[in-house]
Design an enzyme around this catalytic site. Structure first.
Site, PDB file in Angstrom:
ATOM      1  N   PRO A 146       0.781  -1.249   0.000  1.00 45.32           N
ATOM      2  CA  PRO A 146       0.000   0.000   0.000  1.00 45.32           C
ATOM      3  C   PRO A 146       0.809   1.295   0.000  1.00 45.32           C
ATOM      4  O   PRO A 146       0.738   2.095   0.932  1.00 45.32           O
ATOM      5  CB  PRO A 146      -0.854  -0.132   1.262  1.00 45.32           C
ATOM      6  CG  PRO A 146       0.025  -0.908   2.194  1.00 45.32           C
ATOM      7  CD  PRO A 146       0.775  -1.877   1.328  1.00 45.32           C
ATOM      8  N   CYS A 147       1.525   1.547  -1.092  1.00 47.58           N
ATOM      9  CA  CYS A 147       2.256   2.814  -1.189  1.00 47.58           C
ATOM     10  C   CYS A 147       1.290   4.001  -1.260  1.00 47.58           C
ATOM     11  O   CYS A 147       1.685   5.136  -0.993  1.00 47.58           O
ATOM     12  CB  CYS A 147       3.223   2.797  -2.364  1.00 47.58           C
ATOM     13  SG  CYS A 147       2.487   2.415  -3.947  1.00 47.58           S
ATOM     14  N   HIS A 148       0.013   3.742  -1.565  1.00 46.08           N
ATOM     15  CA  HIS A 148      -0.973   4.825  -1.588  1.00 46.08           C
ATOM     16  C   HIS A 148      -1.219   5.407  -0.194  1.00 46.08           C
ATOM     17  O   HIS A 148      -1.761   6.495  -0.072  1.00 46.08           O
ATOM     18  CB  HIS A 148      -2.299   4.333  -2.192  1.00 46.08           C
ATOM     19  CG  HIS A 148      -2.960   3.242  -1.409  1.00 46.08           C
ATOM     20  ND1 HIS A 148      -2.656   1.906  -1.602  1.00 46.08           N
ATOM     21  CD2 HIS A 148      -3.894   3.278  -0.435  1.00 46.08           C
ATOM     22  CE1 HIS A 148      -3.388   1.177  -0.784  1.00 46.08           C
ATOM     23  NE2 HIS A 148      -4.145   1.984  -0.055  1.00 46.08           N
TER      24      HIS A 148
END
Length: 193
Positions: A146-148
């Site tokens: 989850p780089c978001h």
């Protein structure tokens, strides 16, 4: 130093399209796990596929794979708001540093965000903030890694390969289904250009 496949035998990367609320995504997997989940319109997708072929000594074939099937099911549950953690096995070739950064991303809880500075501090390397942000951008497994969930220190949505609108959607989606629901975050993100 890149962690590469040691075998001279060709690995098969199975590819399939997955329809999501954010558009078509391309999923790729080997016999060890999911190695790609990327938006079909991301400009770096051809390079990501080429890099995977080199790193894994692989050939790309459009066909089904148990890990892609599992990712499809888990993504459907995620977008329905019933899954907050992914269980599909991953195959993430990269440098030791990139792998450490990606593993740290997986520790960010569903529905929460941290800044790039907080991510660097959590890794014990504030001076490496740009390198860490770059490694985030090299992540080939969107949503599941989850780089978001990493945002600017002032709360701005920055630096997402799938585009700011998709990042906003994912953060709002997770916030809505989170135990830590923050109505101020929800309303604030709706107004961000």
């Amino acid at each position: 130093m890149f962690m590469q496949a040691n075998s001279l035998q060709k690995v098969i990367i199975s590819l399939q399209h997955i329809n999501t609320p954010l558009g078509v995504m391309i999923a790729g997997a080997t016999n060890k796990g999911l190695c790609l989940l990327e938006y079909h319109d991301r400009a770096t997708l051809p390079k990501e596929l080429s890099d995977l072929q080199t790193l894994l000594n692989a050939e790309v074939v459009e066909k089904s794979n148990i890990y892609i099937d599992q990712a499809k099911k888990e993504l459907h549950e995620y977008f329905a708001g019933v899954r907050k953690k992914f269980d599909v096995p991953l195959s993430t070739p990269g440098t030791e540093f990139q792998i450490r950064v990606w593993n740290k991303l997986k520790e960010i809880p569903f529905g929460e965000t941290i800044s790039y500075l907080e991510q660097a501090a959590a890794m014990g390397s504030i001076q490496s903030i740009r390198a860490i942000a770059h490694a985030n951008g090299c992540n080939r497994i969107s949503i599941i890694i989850p780089c978001h969930r990493v945002i600017g220190k002032n709360g701005n949505l920055t630096g997402y390969g799938g585009g700011i609108e998709r990042k906003r959607f994912l953060i709002l989606h997770e916030n809505h289904y989170s135990m830590h629901y923050q109505s101020d975050l929800f309303s604030g993100l709706l107004n961000v250009p």
